[in-house]
Design a protein around this motif. Sequence first.
Motif, PDB file in Angstrom:
ATOM      1  N   TYR A  49       0.892  -1.102  -0.036  1.00  0.00           N
ATOM      2  CA  TYR A  49      -0.114   0.007   0.194  1.00  0.00           C
ATOM      3  C   TYR A  49       0.796   1.307  -0.013  1.00  0.00           C
ATOM      4  CZ  TYR A  49      -3.915  -2.881   0.752  1.00  0.00           C
ATOM      5  OH  TYR A  49      -5.176  -3.807   0.703  1.00  0.00           O
ATOM      6  N   GLY A  50       2.008   1.125   0.708  1.00  0.00           N
ATOM      7  CA  GLY A  50       2.966   2.139   0.483  1.00  0.00           C
ATOM      8  C   GLY A  50       3.418   2.411  -0.964  1.00  0.00           C
ATOM      9  N   ARG A  51       3.465   1.442  -1.717  1.00  0.00           N
ATOM     10  CA  ARG A  51       3.737   1.531  -3.296  1.00  0.00           C
ATOM     11  C   ARG A  51       2.524   2.126  -3.917  1.00  0.00           C
ATOM     12  NH1 ARG A  51       7.340  -4.035  -4.727  1.00  0.00           N
ATOM     13  NH2 ARG A  51       9.100  -3.412  -3.660  1.00  0.00           N
ATOM     14  N   MET A  52       1.369   1.542  -3.587  1.00  0.00           N
ATOM     15  CA  MET A  52       0.250   2.328  -4.260  1.00  0.00           C
ATOM     16  C   MET A  52       0.094   3.668  -3.782  1.00  0.00           C
ATOM     17  SD  MET A  52      -1.912  -0.123  -5.429  1.00  0.00           S
ATOM     18  CE  MET A  52      -3.523   0.689  -5.302  1.00  0.00           C
ATOM     19  N   LEU A  53       0.589   4.165  -2.743  1.00  0.00           N
ATOM     20  CA  LEU A  53       0.491   5.659  -2.644  1.00  0.00           C
ATOM     21  C   LEU A  53       1.471   6.379  -3.419  1.00  0.00           C
ATOM     22  CD1 LEU A  53      -0.426   8.138  -0.835  1.00  0.00           C
ATOM     23  CD2 LEU A  53       1.363   7.651   0.738  1.00  0.00           C
ATOM     24  N   ILE A  54       2.519   5.652  -3.580  1.00  0.00           N
ATOM     25  CA  ILE A  54       3.805   6.385  -4.474  1.00  0.00           C
ATOM     26  C   ILE A  54       3.265   6.475  -5.867  1.00  0.00           C
ATOM     27  CG2 ILE A  54       5.763   6.231  -5.357  1.00  0.00           C
ATOM     28  CD1 ILE A  54       6.736   4.824  -2.634  1.00  0.00           C
ATOM     29  N   LEU A  55       2.620   5.416  -6.271  1.00  0.00           N
ATOM     30  CA  LEU A  55       2.035   5.178  -7.790  1.00  0.00           C
ATOM     31  C   LEU A  55       1.102   6.473  -7.862  1.00  0.00           C
ATOM     32  CD1 LEU A  55       2.293   3.773 -10.557  1.00  0.00           C
ATOM     33  CD2 LEU A  55       0.568   2.614  -9.813  1.00  0.00           C
ATOM     34  N   ALA A  56       0.065   6.630  -6.867  1.00  0.00           N
ATOM     35  CA  ALA A  56      -1.131   7.512  -6.970  1.00  0.00           C
ATOM     36  C   ALA A  56      -0.395   8.920  -7.112  1.00  0.00           C
ATOM     37  CB  ALA A  56      -1.818   7.549  -5.707  1.00  0.00           C
ATOM     38  N   CYS A  57       0.453   9.158  -6.462  1.00  0.00           N
ATOM     39  CA  CYS A  57       1.236  10.671  -6.523  1.00  0.00           C
ATOM     40  C   CYS A  57       1.740  10.822  -7.936  1.00  0.00           C
ATOM     41  CB  CYS A  57       2.395  10.658  -5.397  1.00  0.00           C
ATOM     42  SG  CYS A  57       1.711  10.770  -3.616  1.00  0.00           S
ATOM     43  N   CYS A  58       2.518   9.756  -8.221  1.00  0.00           N
ATOM     44  CA  CYS A  58       2.987   9.887  -9.908  1.00  0.00           C
ATOM     45  C   CYS A  58       1.861   9.904 -10.780  1.00  0.00           C
ATOM     46  CB  CYS A  58       3.750   8.598 -10.089  1.00  0.00           C
ATOM     47  SG  CYS A  58       5.307   8.380  -9.271  1.00  0.00           S
ATOM     48  N   PHE A  59       0.681   9.462 -10.664  1.00  0.00           N
ATOM     49  CA  PHE A  59      -0.379   9.445 -11.269  1.00  0.00           C
ATOM     50  C   PHE A  59      -1.108  11.033 -11.468  1.00  0.00           C
ATOM     51  CE2 PHE A  59      -1.167   5.017 -12.564  1.00  0.00           C
ATOM     52  CZ  PHE A  59      -1.414   5.124 -13.473  1.00  0.00           C
ATOM     53  N   ILE A  60      -0.920  11.419 -10.124  1.00  0.00           N
ATOM     54  CA  ILE A  60      -1.364  13.026  -9.872  1.00  0.00           C
ATOM     55  C   ILE A  60      -0.520  13.901 -10.565  1.00  0.00           C
ATOM     56  CG2 ILE A  60      -1.917  14.705  -8.346  1.00  0.00           C
ATOM     57  CD1 ILE A  60      -2.804  12.572  -6.507  1.00  0.00           C
ATOM     58  N   TRP A  61       0.957  13.830 -10.246  1.00  0.00           N
ATOM     59  CA  TRP A  61       1.751  14.711 -10.564  1.00  0.00           C
ATOM     60  C   TRP A  61       1.967  14.668 -12.189  1.00  0.00           C
ATOM     61  CZ3 TRP A  61       4.843  13.601  -5.778  1.00  0.00           C
ATOM     62  CH2 TRP A  61       4.519  14.530  -4.819  1.00  0.00           C
ATOM     63  N   GLY A  62       2.145  13.382 -12.756  1.00  0.00           N
ATOM     64  CA  GLY A  62       2.565  13.140 -14.165  1.00  0.00           C
ATOM     65  C   GLY A  62       1.438  14.090 -15.077  1.00  0.00           C
ATOM     66  N   PRO A  63       0.206  13.769 -15.091  1.00  0.00           N
ATOM     67  CA  PRO A  63      -0.624  14.438 -15.962  1.00  0.00           C
ATOM     68  C   PRO A  63      -0.702  16.012 -15.657  1.00  0.00           C
ATOM     69  CG  PRO A  63      -1.718  12.441 -15.242  1.00  0.00           C
ATOM     70  CD  PRO A  63      -0.509  12.381 -14.417  1.00  0.00           C
ATOM     71  N   TYR A  64      -0.567  16.293 -14.213  1.00  0.00           N
ATOM     72  CA  TYR A  64      -0.331  17.614 -14.055  1.00  0.00           C
ATOM     73  C   TYR A  64       0.715  18.501 -14.618  1.00  0.00           C
ATOM     74  CZ  TYR A  64       0.487  22.008 -10.914  1.00  0.00           C
ATOM     75  OH  TYR A  64       0.665  23.071 -10.775  1.00  0.00           O
ATOM     76  N   PHE A  65       1.865  17.730 -14.867  1.00  0.00           N
ATOM     77  CA  PHE A  65       2.785  18.494 -15.483  1.00  0.00           C
ATOM     78  C   PHE A  65       2.728  18.504 -17.004  1.00  0.00           C
ATOM     79  CE2 PHE A  65       5.778  17.169 -11.761  1.00  0.00           C
ATOM     80  CZ  PHE A  65       6.079  18.544 -11.541  1.00  0.00           C
ATOM     81  N   ILE A  66       2.110  17.175 -17.671  1.00  0.00           N
ATOM     82  CA  ILE A  66       1.955  17.160 -19.164  1.00  0.00           C
ATOM     83  C   ILE A  66       0.737  18.053 -19.531  1.00  0.00           C
ATOM     84  CG2 ILE A  66       0.884  15.572 -20.583  1.00  0.00           C
ATOM     85  CD1 ILE A  66       2.369  13.409 -19.090  1.00  0.00           C
ATOM     86  N   LEU A  67      -0.365  18.144 -18.536  1.00  0.00           N
ATOM     87  CA  LEU A  67      -1.559  18.853 -19.213  1.00  0.00           C
ATOM     88  C   LEU A  67      -1.432  20.388 -19.267  1.00  0.00           C
ATOM     89  CD1 LEU A  67      -4.574  17.031 -17.728  1.00  0.00           C
ATOM     90  CD2 LEU A  67      -3.631  16.871 -20.015  1.00  0.00           C
ATOM     91  N   ASN A  68      -0.337  20.827 -18.356  1.00  0.00           N
ATOM     92  CA  ASN A  68      -0.056  22.394 -18.415  1.00  0.00           C
ATOM     93  C   ASN A  68       1.111  22.644 -19.406  1.00  0.00           C
ATOM     94  OD1 ASN A  68      -1.499  23.915 -15.771  1.00  0.00           O
ATOM     95  ND2 ASN A  68      -1.028  21.783 -14.957  1.00  0.00           N
ATOM     96  N   GLY A  69       1.491  21.811 -20.026  1.00  0.00           N
ATOM     97  CA  GLY A  69       2.607  22.141 -20.998  1.00  0.00           C
ATOM     98  C   GLY A  69       3.696  22.838 -20.446  1.00  0.00           C
ATOM     99  N   ILE A  70       4.686  23.458 -21.384  1.00  0.00           N
ATOM    100  CA  ILE A  70       5.786  24.347 -21.092  1.00  0.00           C
ATOM    101  C   ILE A  70       5.466  25.636 -20.096  1.00  0.00           C
ATOM    102  CG2 ILE A  70       8.106  25.029 -21.634  1.00  0.00           C
ATOM    103  CD1 ILE A  70       7.700  23.370 -24.005  1.00  0.00           C
ATOM    104  N   ASP A  71       5.141  25.260 -19.029  1.00  0.00           N
ATOM    105  CA  ASP A  71       4.617  26.635 -18.306  1.00  0.00           C
ATOM    106  C   ASP A  71       5.602  26.792 -16.925  1.00  0.00           C
ATOM    107  OD1 ASP A  71       3.408  28.083 -16.329  1.00  0.00           O
ATOM    108  OD2 ASP A  71       1.390  27.569 -16.771  1.00  0.00           O
ATOM    109  N   TRP A  72       6.459  27.680 -17.020  1.00  0.00           N
ATOM    110  CA  TRP A  72       7.416  27.969 -16.064  1.00  0.00           C
ATOM    111  C   TRP A  72       6.701  28.101 -14.718  1.00  0.00           C
ATOM    112  CZ3 TRP A  72      11.716  27.194 -13.938  1.00  0.00           C
ATOM    113  CH2 TRP A  72      12.230  27.992 -12.945  1.00  0.00           C
ATOM    114  N   GLN A  73       5.711  28.520 -14.420  1.00  0.00           N
ATOM    115  CA  GLN A  73       4.998  28.901 -13.314  1.00  0.00           C
ATOM    116  C   GLN A  73       4.553  27.271 -12.588  1.00  0.00           C
ATOM    117  OE1 GLN A  73       4.737  31.725 -11.555  1.00  0.00           O
ATOM    118  NE2 GLN A  73       5.728  32.648 -13.392  1.00  0.00           N
TER     119      GLN A  73
END
Length: 218
Positions: A49-73
Amino acid sequence: MQWQAADKESFALDDKVQRQDEQEVETRWEALTALLLHPPYEVDRLTFYGRMLILACCFIWGPYFILNGIDWQVIGSSFLHNINLPFHEFGHLLFMPFGEFWSILGGSLFQIILPLIILLAFLIRQQDNFSASVMLWWCGQNFIDVSPYIADAQLRNLPLILNKGDESHDRGNLLAMTGYLQHTQAIAYASFTIGAVIICISLIWGSYLLRAQKKVLK
């Protein structure tokens, strides 16, 4: 008759060598598949379940970076940028003995290859392919992390460490030295796209591993 017998022996030998080669390739492929895709050992539920939490964080941050594009802010304000920055600066020092060009390139290069080095350590020495998938995610995030400064290579508007001047803009200087300054946007988007693809692959890899891991929980 003798030459016919010799030909048969030669064909039989060639066939045997070919089968051995095919078996060797198949064995290596099976070993690689096991290394990448098979849970190497059983884990307890807390670890799982610790690994599940890590993967969940990656699933949140990954699309967050991708969907916002090249945005310095978005990219520059992330705590991951502050984690990547010391490795970037160390890369300049590490590659400094190889000359000015490699010293400038070394910052971005080292922050990208460091996760891959750790990935190999997890994969080969620890046989921990889930941690390796997280390191692959971090590698992809670093490709995204360097993209805003690549895009800024011509204008040089983004802030630099220790409030250094425009002359210390790594990507601007590097692209000027190589004659690709007019292609900054294309290179920035290429870096961002590579990072996005790597992140997606890492998420698929990690999800597959945890699904398989769940079947062998202690």
